[in-house]
Design a protein around this motif. Structure first.
Motif, PDB file in Angstrom:
ATOM      1  N   GLU A   1       0.832  -1.197   0.000  1.00 34.68           N
ATOM      2  CA  GLU A   1       0.000   0.000   0.000  1.00 34.68           C
ATOM      3  C   GLU A   1       0.872   1.255   0.000  1.00 34.68           C
ATOM      4  OE1 GLU A   1      -3.449  -0.521   2.557  1.00 34.68           O
ATOM      5  OE2 GLU A   1      -3.506   1.661   2.818  1.00 34.68           O
ATOM      6  N   ALA A   2       1.894   1.273   0.835  1.00 32.10           N
ATOM      7  CA  ALA A   2       2.773   2.440   0.941  1.00 32.10           C
ATOM      8  C   ALA A   2       3.567   2.648  -0.349  1.00 32.10           C
ATOM      9  CB  ALA A   2       3.721   2.263   2.127  1.00 32.10           C
ATOM     10  N   ILE A   3       4.099   1.562  -0.915  1.00 34.02           N
ATOM     11  CA  ILE A   3       4.942   1.687  -2.108  1.00 34.02           C
ATOM     12  C   ILE A   3       4.090   1.973  -3.341  1.00 34.02           C
ATOM     13  CG2 ILE A   3       6.524   0.412  -3.627  1.00 34.02           C
ATOM     14  CD1 ILE A   3       7.473  -1.026  -0.975  1.00 34.02           C
ATOM     15  N   GLY A   4       2.885   1.389  -3.413  1.00 34.14           N
ATOM     16  CA  GLY A   4       1.983   1.638  -4.536  1.00 34.14           C
ATOM     17  C   GLY A   4       1.572   3.096  -4.642  1.00 34.14           C
ATOM     18  N   ALA A   5       1.566   3.789  -3.524  1.00 32.82           N
ATOM     19  CA  ALA A   5       1.201   5.219  -3.505  1.00 32.82           C
ATOM     20  C   ALA A   5       2.324   6.082  -4.064  1.00 32.82           C
ATOM     21  CB  ALA A   5       0.870   5.648  -2.078  1.00 32.82           C
ATOM     22  N   LYS A   6       3.500   5.485  -4.306  1.00 33.27           N
ATOM     23  CA  LYS A   6       4.659   6.262  -4.793  1.00 33.27           C
ATOM     24  C   LYS A   6       4.915   6.048  -6.272  1.00 33.27           C
ATOM     25  CE  LYS A   6       6.584   5.955  -0.240  1.00 33.27           C
ATOM     26  NZ  LYS A   6       7.522   6.634   0.611  1.00 33.27           N
ATOM     27  N   HIS A   7       3.903   5.649  -7.022  1.00 32.68           N
ATOM     28  CA  HIS A   7       4.036   5.486  -8.473  1.00 32.68           C
ATOM     29  C   HIS A   7       5.048   4.426  -8.861  1.00 32.68           C
ATOM     30  CE1 HIS A   7       1.456   8.944  -8.765  1.00 32.68           C
ATOM     31  NE2 HIS A   7       2.278   9.605  -7.966  1.00 32.68           N
TER      32      HIS A   7
ATOM     33  N   LYS B   1      11.046  -2.019 -14.090  1.00 35.29           N
ATOM     34  CA  LYS B   1      11.228  -0.747 -14.807  1.00 35.29           C
ATOM     35  C   LYS B   1      11.031   0.462 -13.883  1.00 35.29           C
ATOM     36  CE  LYS B   1      12.014  -2.419 -18.922  1.00 35.29           C
ATOM     37  NZ  LYS B   1      13.389  -2.376 -19.442  1.00 35.29           N
ATOM     38  N   ASP B   2      10.367   0.254 -12.749  1.00 32.74           N
ATOM     39  CA  ASP B   2      10.139   1.353 -11.794  1.00 32.74           C
ATOM     40  C   ASP B   2      11.122   1.320 -10.629  1.00 32.74           C
ATOM     41  OD1 ASP B   2       8.061   2.105 -13.397  1.00 32.74           O
ATOM     42  OD2 ASP B   2       6.492   1.289 -12.106  1.00 32.74           O
ATOM     43  N   VAL B   3      12.049   0.333 -10.666  1.00 30.89           N
ATOM     44  CA  VAL B   3      13.032   0.200  -9.582  1.00 30.89           C
ATOM     45  C   VAL B   3      14.435   0.133 -10.198  1.00 30.89           C
ATOM     46  CG1 VAL B   3      13.548  -0.978  -7.392  1.00 30.89           C
ATOM     47  CG2 VAL B   3      11.253  -1.147  -8.334  1.00 30.89           C
ATOM     48  N   GLY B   4      14.660   0.999 -11.189  1.00 32.07           N
ATOM     49  CA  GLY B   4      16.003   1.091 -11.766  1.00 32.07           C
ATOM     50  C   GLY B   4      16.498  -0.187 -12.408  1.00 32.07           C
ATOM     51  N   GLY B   5      15.561  -0.985 -12.967  1.00 29.86           N
ATOM     52  CA  GLY B   5      15.979  -2.192 -13.672  1.00 29.86           C
ATOM     53  C   GLY B   5      16.148  -3.408 -12.785  1.00 29.86           C
ATOM     54  N   VAL B   6      15.735  -3.288 -11.520  1.00 28.94           N
ATOM     55  CA  VAL B   6      15.880  -4.409 -10.583  1.00 28.94           C
ATOM     56  C   VAL B   6      14.505  -4.968 -10.217  1.00 28.94           C
ATOM     57  CG1 VAL B   6      16.737  -5.155  -8.329  1.00 28.94           C
ATOM     58  CG2 VAL B   6      17.965  -3.387  -9.612  1.00 28.94           C
ATOM     59  N   LEU B   7      14.234  -6.207 -10.619  1.00 25.69           N
ATOM     60  CA  LEU B   7      13.010  -6.871 -10.162  1.00 25.69           C
ATOM     61  C   LEU B   7      13.121  -7.024  -8.647  1.00 25.69           C
ATOM     62  CD1 LEU B   7      10.309  -8.348 -10.595  1.00 25.69           C
ATOM     63  CD2 LEU B   7      11.638 -10.424 -11.094  1.00 25.69           C
TER      64      LEU B   7
END
Ligand code: V0V
Ligand code: CO
Length: 145
Positions: free
Chosen positions: A96-102, A125-131
């Protein structure tokens, strides 16, 4: 927040061969083996260390077929680091917290992970290329962590 590195996930073609390599090269010991149909993998957790916030592992991943996350990864990139799994106390709250940060969530709800954990993935793709995987360890210590 994040409490520790729970595991590093490593994609491989031959799980048994890589387990033997990690055992003989680093002296690691297998803590669990599991087939996870929903994730399309056969996996093993090799115990690395115990810390104040829990244990850490290397997770070796062999795909159940080519049309799976790890199967596609191997075809595109070959063997190597596939994801990083961070420990959290409450994976639903963390989502919930991380989803609110796009940051795109690959899982809206926690799913079943290794050794009874609740897990969820964030889009690479939203974490600098790191799954990136969030891991809430099972409460019951008999389940491993
Ligand atoms: C794909 N991409 C990655 C990546 N996999 N980037 C970094 N690390 C990875 N592991 C890139 C890929 O190069 C593409 O970018 C783009 O993402 C789309 O990938 P794709 O080839 O279309 O592959 P897909 O369809 O597999 O989609 C990728 C995602 C998928 C990450 C969305 O693999 C997924 O949902 N993964 C989460 C589930 C999972 O991985 N389960 C296995 C571990 P370019 O080349 O177009 O720029 S199970 C586990 O860890 C368990 C059970 C546990 O810990 O307990
Ligand atoms: Co994992």
């Amino acid at each position: 927040g994040l409490t520790r590195i729970d595991h590093v996930g490593i994609a491989c073609h031959d799980l048994e061969e890589k387990i033997a390599f990690y055992e003989s090269t680093f002296g690691l010991v297998v803590a669990s083996r599991e087939v996870n149909e929903a994730q399309g993998v056969k996996e093993a957790m090799l115990h690395v260390a115990d810390g104040p916030a829990g244990s850490s592992y290397v997770q070796l991943l062999e795909p159940l077929g080519p049309d799976t996350p790890v199967g596609r990864f191997l075809a595109k990139r070959g063997e190597g680091v596939h994801h990083v799994g961070y420990g959290v106390d409450d994976v639903a709250a963390a989502l919930e917290a991380i989803g609110a940060k796009h940051v795109r969530l690959l899982d809206e709800r926690p799913r079943h992970g290794s050794m009874g954990a609740s897990i969820a993935f964030l889009h690479p793709k939203d974490v600098g290329g790191v799954l990136t995987e969030l891991v809430q360890a099972a409460k019951d210590p008999r389940q491993g962590r």
